[in-house]
Scaffold this motif. Structure first.
Motif, PDB file in Angstrom:
ATOM      1  N   ARG A 247      71.592  48.718  73.977  1.00 47.60           N
ATOM      2  CA  ARG A 247      71.696  47.285  74.600  1.00 47.60           C
ATOM      3  C   ARG A 247      70.354  46.522  74.482  1.00 47.60           C
ATOM      4  O   ARG A 247      70.618  45.231  73.961  1.00 47.60           O
ATOM      5  N   TRP A 248      69.330  47.071  74.661  1.00 53.84           N
ATOM      6  CA  TRP A 248      68.024  46.381  74.771  1.00 53.84           C
ATOM      7  C   TRP A 248      67.881  45.796  73.390  1.00 53.84           C
ATOM      8  O   TRP A 248      67.230  44.857  73.093  1.00 53.84           O
ATOM      9  N   GLU A 249      68.304  46.782  72.232  1.00 52.20           N
ATOM     10  CA  GLU A 249      67.938  46.454  70.874  1.00 52.20           C
ATOM     11  C   GLU A 249      68.864  45.021  70.579  1.00 52.20           C
ATOM     12  O   GLU A 249      68.409  44.168  69.480  1.00 52.20           O
ATOM     13  N   ARG A 250      69.823  44.749  71.284  1.00 50.33           N
ATOM     14  CA  ARG A 250      70.402  43.445  71.252  1.00 50.33           C
ATOM     15  C   ARG A 250      70.173  42.518  71.645  1.00 50.33           C
ATOM     16  O   ARG A 250      70.485  41.258  71.500  1.00 50.33           O
ATOM     17  N   GLU A 251      69.317  42.752  72.713  1.00 54.20           N
ATOM     18  CA  GLU A 251      68.991  41.639  73.799  1.00 54.20           C
ATOM     19  C   GLU A 251      67.468  41.095  73.530  1.00 54.20           C
ATOM     20  O   GLU A 251      67.026  40.195  73.727  1.00 54.20           O
ATOM     21  N   GLU A 252      66.745  42.070  73.228  1.00 57.72           N
ATOM     22  CA  GLU A 252      65.247  41.865  73.092  1.00 57.72           C
ATOM     23  C   GLU A 252      64.715  41.920  71.600  1.00 57.72           C
ATOM     24  O   GLU A 252      65.453  42.375  70.772  1.00 57.72           O
ATOM     25  N   ASP A 253      63.436  41.323  71.427  1.00 58.46           N
ATOM     26  CA  ASP A 253      62.873  41.272  70.222  1.00 58.46           C
ATOM     27  C   ASP A 253      62.328  42.812  69.832  1.00 58.46           C
ATOM     28  O   ASP A 253      62.093  43.600  70.848  1.00 58.46           O
ATOM     29  N   ILE A 254      62.029  42.989  68.602  1.00 62.50           N
ATOM     30  CA  ILE A 254      61.934  44.505  68.130  1.00 62.50           C
ATOM     31  C   ILE A 254      60.607  44.557  67.810  1.00 62.50           C
ATOM     32  O   ILE A 254      60.204  43.767  66.903  1.00 62.50           O
ATOM     33  N   ALA A 255      59.899  45.766  67.897  1.00 59.68           N
ATOM     34  CA  ALA A 255      58.751  46.061  67.548  1.00 59.68           C
ATOM     35  C   ALA A 255      58.881  47.276  66.601  1.00 59.68           C
ATOM     36  O   ALA A 255      59.492  48.167  66.802  1.00 59.68           O
ATOM     37  N   LYS A 256      57.938  47.025  65.267  1.00 61.51           N
ATOM     38  CA  LYS A 256      58.264  48.046  64.274  1.00 61.51           C
ATOM     39  C   LYS A 256      56.949  48.643  63.706  1.00 61.51           C
ATOM     40  O   LYS A 256      55.825  47.765  63.571  1.00 61.51           O
ATOM     41  N   ILE A 257      56.828  49.912  63.880  1.00 63.54           N
ATOM     42  CA  ILE A 257      55.665  50.520  63.700  1.00 63.54           C
ATOM     43  C   ILE A 257      55.823  51.591  62.433  1.00 63.54           C
ATOM     44  O   ILE A 257      56.793  52.408  62.291  1.00 63.54           O
ATOM     45  N   ARG A 258      55.051  51.492  61.443  1.00 62.92           N
ATOM     46  CA  ARG A 258      55.032  52.638  60.365  1.00 62.92           C
ATOM     47  C   ARG A 258      54.435  53.873  60.758  1.00 62.92           C
ATOM     48  O   ARG A 258      53.024  53.507  61.140  1.00 62.92           O
ATOM     49  N   ILE A 259      54.777  54.946  60.842  1.00 59.03           N
ATOM     50  CA  ILE A 259      54.214  56.434  61.191  1.00 59.03           C
ATOM     51  C   ILE A 259      54.357  57.514  60.165  1.00 59.03           C
ATOM     52  O   ILE A 259      55.218  57.167  59.467  1.00 59.03           O
ATOM     53  N   THR A 260      53.480  58.433  60.556  1.00 59.02           N
ATOM     54  CA  THR A 260      53.801  59.463  59.516  1.00 59.02           C
ATOM     55  C   THR A 260      54.859  60.313  60.133  1.00 59.02           C
ATOM     56  O   THR A 260      55.249  60.339  61.049  1.00 59.02           O
ATOM     57  N   ARG A 274      61.774  59.026  72.252  1.00 64.30           N
ATOM     58  CA  ARG A 274      62.446  59.672  71.363  1.00 64.30           C
ATOM     59  C   ARG A 274      63.898  59.083  71.252  1.00 64.30           C
ATOM     60  O   ARG A 274      64.787  59.426  70.419  1.00 64.30           O
ATOM     61  N   HIS A 275      64.175  58.322  72.323  1.00 64.77           N
ATOM     62  CA  HIS A 275      65.381  57.313  72.172  1.00 64.77           C
ATOM     63  C   HIS A 275      65.253  56.324  71.534  1.00 64.77           C
ATOM     64  O   HIS A 275      66.429  55.402  71.326  1.00 64.77           O
ATOM     65  N   ALA A 276      64.093  55.914  70.823  1.00 67.39           N
ATOM     66  CA  ALA A 276      64.120  54.755  70.080  1.00 67.39           C
ATOM     67  C   ALA A 276      64.770  55.109  68.441  1.00 67.39           C
ATOM     68  O   ALA A 276      65.110  56.359  68.456  1.00 67.39           O
ATOM     69  N   VAL A 277      64.840  54.151  67.636  1.00 69.07           N
ATOM     70  CA  VAL A 277      65.304  54.228  66.397  1.00 69.07           C
ATOM     71  C   VAL A 277      64.201  54.800  65.326  1.00 69.07           C
ATOM     72  O   VAL A 277      63.221  53.974  65.075  1.00 69.07           O
ATOM     73  N   PHE A 278      64.458  55.854  64.731  1.00 74.33           N
ATOM     74  CA  PHE A 278      63.444  56.413  63.746  1.00 74.33           C
ATOM     75  C   PHE A 278      64.322  56.384  62.319  1.00 74.33           C
ATOM     76  O   PHE A 278      65.412  57.081  62.201  1.00 74.33           O
ATOM     77  N   THR A 279      63.806  55.677  61.306  1.00 75.62           N
ATOM     78  CA  THR A 279      64.245  55.625  60.200  1.00 75.62           C
ATOM     79  C   THR A 279      63.293  55.961  59.100  1.00 75.62           C
ATOM     80  O   THR A 279      61.930  55.576  58.799  1.00 75.62           O
ATOM     81  N   SER A 280      63.813  56.813  58.344  1.00 80.50           N
ATOM     82  CA  SER A 280      62.928  57.713  57.340  1.00 80.50           C
ATOM     83  C   SER A 280      62.720  56.639  56.072  1.00 80.50           C
ATOM     84  O   SER A 280      63.624  55.865  55.697  1.00 80.50           O
ATOM     85  N   MET A 281      61.685  56.546  55.433  1.00 81.57           N
ATOM     86  CA  MET A 281      61.114  55.665  54.540  1.00 81.57           C
ATOM     87  C   MET A 281      61.217  56.396  52.994  1.00 81.57           C
ATOM     88  O   MET A 281      61.098  57.627  53.099  1.00 81.57           O
ATOM     89  N   ALA A 282      60.968  55.747  51.961  1.00 81.22           N
ATOM     90  CA  ALA A 282      61.176  56.340  50.703  1.00 81.22           C
ATOM     91  C   ALA A 282      60.070  57.200  50.450  1.00 81.22           C
ATOM     92  O   ALA A 282      60.076  58.288  49.601  1.00 81.22           O
ATOM     93  N   ASP A 283      58.911  56.935  51.101  1.00 82.41           N
ATOM     94  CA  ASP A 283      57.510  57.362  50.616  1.00 82.41           C
ATOM     95  C   ASP A 283      57.372  58.568  51.594  1.00 82.41           C
ATOM     96  O   ASP A 283      56.219  59.394  51.582  1.00 82.41           O
ATOM     97  N   GLY A 284      58.302  59.013  52.607  1.00 81.64           N
ATOM     98  CA  GLY A 284      58.218  60.010  53.502  1.00 81.64           C
ATOM     99  C   GLY A 284      57.471  59.797  54.715  1.00 81.64           C
ATOM    100  O   GLY A 284      57.683  60.588  55.918  1.00 81.64           O
ATOM    101  N   ASP A 285      57.234  58.540  54.729  1.00 82.98           N
ATOM    102  CA  ASP A 285      56.706  57.910  56.360  1.00 82.98           C
ATOM    103  C   ASP A 285      57.993  57.726  57.026  1.00 82.98           C
ATOM    104  O   ASP A 285      59.105  57.583  56.231  1.00 82.98           O
ATOM    105  N   VAL A 286      57.728  57.440  58.448  1.00 80.82           N
ATOM    106  CA  VAL A 286      59.124  56.767  59.189  1.00 80.82           C
ATOM    107  C   VAL A 286      58.800  55.557  59.965  1.00 80.82           C
ATOM    108  O   VAL A 286      57.736  55.253  60.307  1.00 80.82           O
ATOM    109  N   LEU A 287      60.115  54.755  60.148  1.00 80.58           N
ATOM    110  CA  LEU A 287      59.795  53.452  60.719  1.00 80.58           C
ATOM    111  C   LEU A 287      60.283  53.612  62.049  1.00 80.58           C
ATOM    112  O   LEU A 287      61.512  54.150  62.260  1.00 80.58           O
ATOM    113  N   ILE A 288      59.459  53.592  62.958  1.00 75.58           N
ATOM    114  CA  ILE A 288      60.101  53.627  64.440  1.00 75.58           C
ATOM    115  C   ILE A 288      60.224  52.032  65.052  1.00 75.58           C
ATOM    116  O   ILE A 288      59.459  51.235  64.785  1.00 75.58           O
TER     117      ILE A 288
END
Length: 342
Positions: A247-260, A274-288
């Motif tokens: 719900r907060w993702e629809r209502e609030e601004d999002i911070a994005k951090i690239r991590i290993t 752990r309840h945030a969104v983790f997205t795998s990136m092409a180079d093996g890193d992860v976007l949270i």
């Protein structure tokens, strides 16, 4: 008089605190001494603590304090008691656990039938969250105060009386209060904080509110019918937080951090992130992606993650972090060496 009636009569005669000789009991019930001895042995076998003293002036008496007066608890006192029991049961180990269980059964037997259902449904309205690993998180501690206590008490009263409650809830990310009209359904204890769960009347959705952020709570005159299918247990295990994140993702601004990938694995064990969104990136890193741009939350997280973590958005926090790191670099740069012969 049958043996059961006689045993009950003996029990009542022994409650006075004075020694009662076996001969007096035999005369009172018109039985032999052998029968009295058998009755006493039967009571002791049932767990009744009877003290016996031998001698010319000996006799029997009931251990002091065994029979207690009836317990008269109000509905709110009963609710407070079941909440305390739920807290105790949430511990991994409990002193005298078996005795706690038997004490609860005895207490239930002494309470009016009108509150039996309330105790029976304790797990439905009071939830205790097991303490998970705190890999990294800050800002969850709050010192109890009168406002916090009043919010929790009022919300619980609303549950017991099936009445709506009205209050103002403080949103730290917006630094503002907002009024809410809620049908209270349950309370939850998690990491030293109480949370209030109920149906928001305006949005017709189930929401969870931190009790220490609730102000000016009032009990409404509007009654409601609690949904039979609701149980606070369904919100445990971080379920409520995961739903709130969406719900907060629809209502609030999002911070994005690239991590290993290693950092993502470590952070995904945290009770909150752990309840945030983790997205795998092409180079093996992860976007949270985190539904908050509060500097007090985001900047400490990036600092803690360290090398390998890059704050991508929002731009103003990225710039603030860059300036902070430049200052640190200047502070820790190797000191210049001077030629002393010059």
């Amino acid at each position: 008089m049958n043996p059961i009636e006689r045993a009950l009569g003996i029990l009542l005669l022994l409650t006075g605190g004075k020694l009662v000789p076996a001969t007096v009991l035999a005369d009172r019930f018109q039985v032999s001494l052998r029968t009295v001895y058998r009755d006493i042995d039967r009571l002791i076998a049932l767990g009744v603590p009877i003290d016996a003293e031998r001698g010319a002036e000996g006799g029997y008496r009931l251990a002091q304090g065994y029979l207690q007066p009836p317990v008269a608890l109000t509905r709110n006192e009963t609710a407070a008691l079941l909440t305390a029991m739920a807290l105790v049961r949430s511990s991994r180990t409990v002193p005298l656990a078996d005795d706690l269980g038997s004490a609860e059964k005895k207490l239930l037997a002494t309470l009016p039938k009108t509150v039996h259902g309330l105790l029976k449904d304790a797990d439905r309205i009071v939830g205790i969250e097991p303490i998970p690993p705190d890999i990294f998180h800050s800002g969850t501690k709050a010192e109890p105060n009168d406002a916090w206590q009043n919010a929790l008490d009022g919300f619980m009263t609303g549950i017991l009386e099936t009445r709506r409650v009205r209050f103002e809830h403080f949103n730290p990310s917006r630094n503002a209060r907002k009024g809410h009209d809620v049908e209270p359904l349950g309370v939850m204890f998690d990491r030293d904080l109480w949370y209030l769960a109920g149906r928001c009347v305006d949005t017709d959705t189930l929401k969870v509110y931190r009790a220490d952020r609730v102000h000016d709570l009032e009990i409404s005159g509007f009654r409601f019918r609690p949904p039979k299918e609701f149980s606070i247990q369904s919100l445990l295990g971080g379920t409520w937080l995961s739903e709130a994140m969406r719900r907060w993702e629809r209502e609030e601004d999002i911070a994005k951090i690239r991590i290993t990938a290693a950092q993502a694995k470590k952070l995904s064990a945290d009770w909150y992130y752990r309840h945030a969104v983790f997205t795998s990136m092409a180079d093996g890193d992860v976007l949270i992606s985190i539904p908050s741009t509060n500097r007090a939350r985001i900047l400490p997280l990036v600092r803690w993650l360290g090398p390998g973590a890059e704050l991508l958005e929002p731009a103003h926090l990225r710039q603030e972090l860059a300036e902070e790191l430049s200052s640190l670099t200047a502070c820790y740069a190797p000191a210049q060496t001077f030629d002393r012969s010059a």
